[in-house]
Design a protein around this motif. Structure first.
Motif, PDB file in Angstrom:
ATOM      1  N   MET A 104       1.451  12.772   2.726  1.00 47.71           N
ATOM      2  CA  MET A 104       0.578  13.748   2.082  1.00 47.71           C
ATOM      3  C   MET A 104       1.213  15.131   2.041  1.00 47.71           C
ATOM      4  SD  MET A 104      -1.728  11.711   1.269  1.00 47.71           S
ATOM      5  CE  MET A 104      -2.839  12.895   0.501  1.00 47.71           C
ATOM      6  N   GLY A 105       2.410  15.243   2.572  1.00 49.41           N
ATOM      7  CA  GLY A 105       3.106  16.515   2.576  1.00 49.41           C
ATOM      8  C   GLY A 105       4.541  16.348   3.015  1.00 49.41           C
ATOM      9  N   PRO A 106       5.362  17.400   2.931  1.00 48.39           N
ATOM     10  CA  PRO A 106       6.791  17.293   3.273  1.00 48.39           C
ATOM     11  C   PRO A 106       7.055  16.932   4.730  1.00 48.39           C
ATOM     12  CG  PRO A 106       6.172  19.570   2.745  1.00 48.39           C
ATOM     13  CD  PRO A 106       5.030  18.718   2.355  1.00 48.39           C
ATOM     14  N   ALA A 107       6.188  17.364   5.655  1.00 44.52           N
ATOM     15  CA  ALA A 107       6.404  17.054   7.074  1.00 44.52           C
ATOM     16  C   ALA A 107       6.394  15.551   7.310  1.00 44.52           C
ATOM     17  CB  ALA A 107       5.343  17.733   7.931  1.00 44.52           C
ATOM     18  N   GLN A 108       5.447  14.837   6.673  1.00 41.93           N
ATOM     19  CA  GLN A 108       5.372  13.387   6.832  1.00 41.93           C
ATOM     20  C   GLN A 108       6.576  12.710   6.185  1.00 41.93           C
ATOM     21  OE1 GLN A 108       1.550  11.859   5.676  1.00 41.93           O
ATOM     22  NE2 GLN A 108       2.105   9.714   6.080  1.00 41.93           N
ATOM     23  N   LEU A 109       7.056  13.268   5.069  1.00 41.91           N
ATOM     24  CA  LEU A 109       8.262  12.732   4.427  1.00 41.91           C
ATOM     25  C   LEU A 109       9.465  12.845   5.350  1.00 41.91           C
ATOM     26  CD1 LEU A 109       8.032  14.000   0.731  1.00 41.91           C
ATOM     27  CD2 LEU A 109       8.330  11.623   1.451  1.00 41.91           C
ATOM     28  N   VAL A 110       9.618  14.007   5.984  1.00 43.01           N
ATOM     29  CA  VAL A 110      10.732  14.220   6.908  1.00 43.01           C
ATOM     30  C   VAL A 110      10.646  13.244   8.075  1.00 43.01           C
ATOM     31  CG1 VAL A 110      11.739  15.843   8.564  1.00 43.01           C
ATOM     32  CG2 VAL A 110      11.104  16.637   6.279  1.00 43.01           C
ATOM     33  N   ALA A 111       9.432  13.040   8.613  1.00 43.72           N
ATOM     34  CA  ALA A 111       9.262  12.098   9.725  1.00 43.72           C
ATOM     35  C   ALA A 111       9.647  10.678   9.304  1.00 43.72           C
ATOM     36  CB  ALA A 111       7.814  12.130  10.214  1.00 43.72           C
ATOM     37  N   GLY A 112       9.220  10.276   8.104  1.00 48.69           N
ATOM     38  CA  GLY A 112       9.581   8.947   7.609  1.00 48.69           C
ATOM     39  C   GLY A 112      11.074   8.793   7.426  1.00 48.69           C
ATOM     40  N   ARG A 113      11.735   9.843   6.948  1.00 50.89           N
ATOM     41  CA  ARG A 113      13.194   9.793   6.770  1.00 50.89           C
ATOM     42  C   ARG A 113      13.913   9.651   8.111  1.00 50.89           C
ATOM     43  NH1 ARG A 113      15.938   8.455   2.569  1.00 50.89           N
ATOM     44  NH2 ARG A 113      17.534  10.044   2.813  1.00 50.89           N
ATOM     45  N   VAL A 114      13.365  10.248   9.162  1.00 51.36           N
ATOM     46  CA  VAL A 114      13.969  10.100  10.493  1.00 51.36           C
ATOM     47  C   VAL A 114      13.892   8.648  10.950  1.00 51.36           C
ATOM     48  CG1 VAL A 114      13.770  10.713  12.932  1.00 51.36           C
ATOM     49  CG2 VAL A 114      13.572  12.489  11.189  1.00 51.36           C
ATOM     50  N   PHE A 115      12.729   8.015  10.775  1.00 50.17           N
ATOM     51  CA  PHE A 115      12.581   6.597  11.143  1.00 50.17           C
ATOM     52  C   PHE A 115      13.590   5.736  10.369  1.00 50.17           C
ATOM     53  CE2 PHE A 115       8.320   7.650  12.830  1.00 50.17           C
ATOM     54  CZ  PHE A 115       8.372   6.929  14.022  1.00 50.17           C
ATOM     55  N   VAL A 116      13.689   5.978   9.057  1.00 51.98           N
ATOM     56  CA  VAL A 116      14.632   5.222   8.234  1.00 51.98           C
ATOM     57  C   VAL A 116      16.059   5.453   8.717  1.00 51.98           C
ATOM     58  CG1 VAL A 116      15.700   5.181   5.948  1.00 51.98           C
ATOM     59  CG2 VAL A 116      13.227   5.009   6.154  1.00 51.98           C
ATOM     60  N   GLY A 117      16.380   6.712   9.062  1.00 49.18           N
ATOM     61  CA  GLY A 117      17.725   7.030   9.549  1.00 49.18           C
ATOM     62  C   GLY A 117      18.069   6.296  10.834  1.00 49.18           C
ATOM     63  N   LEU A 118      17.106   6.192  11.740  1.00 50.11           N
ATOM     64  CA  LEU A 118      17.343   5.436  12.978  1.00 50.11           C
ATOM     65  C   LEU A 118      17.692   3.985  12.647  1.00 50.11           C
ATOM     66  CD1 LEU A 118      14.372   6.828  15.123  1.00 50.11           C
ATOM     67  CD2 LEU A 118      16.805   7.268  15.508  1.00 50.11           C
ATOM     68  N   GLY A 119      16.969   3.417  11.672  1.00 47.17           N
ATOM     69  CA  GLY A 119      17.274   2.045  11.250  1.00 47.17           C
ATOM     70  C   GLY A 119      18.639   1.935  10.609  1.00 47.17           C
ATOM     71  N   VAL A 120      18.991   2.912   9.768  1.00 46.61           N
ATOM     72  CA  VAL A 120      20.302   2.922   9.116  1.00 46.61           C
ATOM     73  C   VAL A 120      21.414   2.971  10.156  1.00 46.61           C
ATOM     74  CG1 VAL A 120      21.881   4.349   7.748  1.00 46.61           C
ATOM     75  CG2 VAL A 120      19.577   3.889   6.908  1.00 46.61           C
ATOM     76  N   GLY A 121      21.257   3.831  11.158  1.00 40.13           N
ATOM     77  CA  GLY A 121      22.282   3.955  12.193  1.00 40.13           C
ATOM     78  C   GLY A 121      22.502   2.661  12.949  1.00 40.13           C
ATOM     79  N   MET A 122      21.403   1.982  13.296  1.00 37.56           N
ATOM     80  CA  MET A 122      21.527   0.712  14.015  1.00 37.56           C
ATOM     81  C   MET A 122      22.110  -0.372  13.119  1.00 37.56           C
ATOM     82  SD  MET A 122      18.153   0.492  16.474  1.00 37.56           S
ATOM     83  CE  MET A 122      18.921  -0.793  17.462  1.00 37.56           C
TER      84      MET A 122
END
Length: 591
Positions: free
Chosen positions: A118-136
């Motif tokens: 619903m806003g940029p903060a939630q987008l940033v949080a989702g990108r962090v989760f995706v990044g953790l998956g990408v790294g692994m």
């Protein structure tokens, strides 16, 4: 690597790979299931380039904040740095299969969080989760494939992981284009990544752990049962014996006083072989990012719009070409890497990258310095309340305003009509406030185009040529060779710590470039930004000529001797003769 040598990735290797996979579908099932991690890696790093265009349209706070746009893009990279570090520990502690399942969970959670943002903060949080998956996934998927594949086709199967990564990036552009007309656009683009994550999760639930990891944990019977499914009956006993010998050797290495875990600083100070290898390996990984590849992969639709293509759909369609060329380059690299050699392929690649960046810099200089003027009559043609505030307050210098200055004032440029003919769009236009009302008023008149990120230009097509050339040259060389060199250049006993340092350097450099590109284009313009990348590419070429070895066809022991005996100078990696013990009778092992 197998037996200390370099696999020859030629046509016969792939024919044997497909033949064996056809005879034993279990092998193909293992490789494909783990390879979905590479596909997700590519998709989640590529999808944001198109989604960002529509996120900017929906969230005004993002559209007017370059730093926030960079944050949304680069937080996935920041997460990947942490994911790669945690993934190394998790792989050793809990196993490859478990790590892939955790990565899938992170991919799924990240996709759901972003799609419902619903806003940029939630987008940033989702990108962090995706990044953790990408790294692994970036380190676990190829490791699982390697350890669960027959030895003679292991190289071919592992090399396809890179193809799946670039294929995932290409797929992300196709998905972006498919959802341009759908309600919610970017939510579908980001949310669809949850589907392959769920598919891989359930596939991996029914697949075994890596037999090598099981054997190292003392679960020999389980490991042997898996090997009997992977190998032909006559090969199983030999493979088990080799696995047992390998694990026992690792135990002896860990128990040896000379092989205790050493810090990178200690290795750099005390071990010339490791130091010279790290200079080449880490340097290549850093330069791979500093020549600007992820500005193209993360921001190519934005670059296309900066070149004068206003439509989001057009920008995505044209950017699809660069992504497709990147995937094709992975195939080209597999074909040429053991024919041309690593160092020569790097030199050819960087020479082309420098040429391409020169073209892009020249095109954007022409685009910004010859943009259409702002016309007073054109601006007055629309409601006065829609006139750009900056233009209205600059009455004495209004005649000096053009499209570039209008956009820098955070306003929009409404190009002239005339049936949409390109030359007519280069005539004087109106400078208006950048909001939905002004945009709709502009587009409501036939032939007009609305620009907020770039200006109309007769040279825009040359920018597409420059982008295409960049990918054509980068992908087969600088795109793949740094990873191959890093798998060959370090002594076996230090490969883990050195390879980890190089991979971390790659992700950190990736983050620096992704987080600064839009700020640079805003501060100094795209022409100077690409010129900077061109200068860094020249430095990369000099680095390759001085510091990078030719490891084509050399056993690991031979690479280590080369590092021990040579000084770091311009001809450090020049052609050298193999010793008579190699049986080469004077064969050369160089470029």
């Amino acid at each position: 690597m197998e037996g200390g040598g370099v696999h020859e990735f030629d046509g016969s290797t792939f024919r044997e790979c497909f033949s064996l996979s056809w005879r034993n579908p279990y092998v193909l099932r293992l490789a494909f299931s783990a390879g979905i991690g590479g596909l997700l890696f590519g998709y989640d790093t590529g999808v944001i380039s198109g989604a960002l265009l529509y996120i900017r349209d929906d969230f005004r706070s993002v559209d007017k904040n370059t730093w926030l746009q960079e944050m949304i893009v680069s937080m996935a990279v920041a997460g990947a740095i942490i994911g790669a570090a945690v993934g190394g520990w998790a792989n050793d502690r809990y196993g490859r299969r478990t790590s892939i399942l955790v990565a899938d969970t992170l991919f799924f959670v990240g996709a759901v969080v972003m799609a419902s943002a619903m806003g940029p903060a939630q987008l940033v949080a989702g990108r962090v989760f995706v990044g953790l998956g990408v790294g692994m996934a970036s380190m676990t998927s190829p490791l699982y494939i390697s350890e669960a594949s027959p030895a003679r086709i292991r190289g071919a199967l592992v090399s396809t992981n890179g193809l799946l990564i670039t294929g995932g990036q290409f797929l992300s552009y196709l998905i972006n284009l498919a959802f341009t007309k759908a309600p919610g656009t970017w939510r579908w683009m980001l949310g669809v990544a949850a589907v392959p994550a769920v598919v891989q999760f359930f596939l991996m639930l029914f697949l075994p752990e890596s037999p090598r990891w099981l054997y190292r944990k003392g679960r020999e019977e389980e490991a042997e049962a898996i090997l009997r499914k992977v190998y032909a009956a006559e090969e199983v006993e030999r493979e088990v014996a080799e696995l047992k010998e390998s694990v026992e050797a690792e135990v002896r290495e860990r128990g040896s006083p000379s092989s205790e875990k050493a810090s990178l600083v200690t290795l750099l100070v005390t071990t010339a072989t490791v130091r010279r290898g790290l200079v080449a390996g880490v340097g290549l990984q850093v330069f791979q990012q500093l020549v600007g590849i992820n500005t193209v992969m993360y921001y190519s639709p934005t670059i296309v719009q900066l070149a004068g293509f206003a439509s989001n759909q057009t920008a995505l369609a044209l950017s699809l070409v660069t992504s497709g060329l990147n995937a094709l380059g992975s195939v080209v690299s597999i074909y040429f890497i053991d024919r041309t050699g690593r160092r020569k392929l790097l030199v050819i690649s960087l020479a082309g990258v420098i040429l391409s960046l020169g073209v892009l810099s020249a095109v954007f200089h022409q685009t910004t310095s010859h943009s259409p003027p702002v016309g007073a009559a054109e601006t007055r043609h629309f409601d006065g309340s829609l006139t750009c505030p900056g233009y209205r307050s600059s009455a004495t210098t209004a005649r000096l305003w053009d499209c570039t200055r209008c956009i820098k004032a955070e306003c929009g440029f409404c190009a002239s009509g005339g049936g949409g003919e390109k030359e007519k769009l280069l005539l004087a236009g109106a400078c208006m406030v950048s909001n939905a009302t002004a945009r709709d008023a502009c587009r409501g008149e036939a032939g007009r185009e609305w620009y907020t990120r770039g200006c109309p230009s007769r040279y825009g097509w040359l920018a597409l040529v420059g982008l295409a050339l960049y990918i054509v040259f980068f992908s087969p060389g600088m795109g793949t060779v740094p990873w191959i060199v890093n798998s060959e250049i370090y002594p076996l006993r230090h490969r883990g710590v050195c390879g980890g340092a190089a991979a971390t350097a790659n992700w950190v450099s990736n983050l620096a470039v992704a987080q600064s590109f839009l700020s640079l284009t805003e501060a100094i313009g795209p022409a100077w930004t690409f010129l900077i990348f061109g200068g860094l590419s020249v430095a990369a070429l000099a680095f390759v000529l001085v510091c990078v070895p030719e490891t084509k066809g050399l056993p690991i022991e031979e690479v280590e001797k080369m590092l021990q005996q040579r000084e770091l100078r311009l001809r450090f990696w020049a052609r050298r003769r193999r010793s008579s013990g190699d049986g080469g009778g004077g064969k050369t092992a160089g470029v």
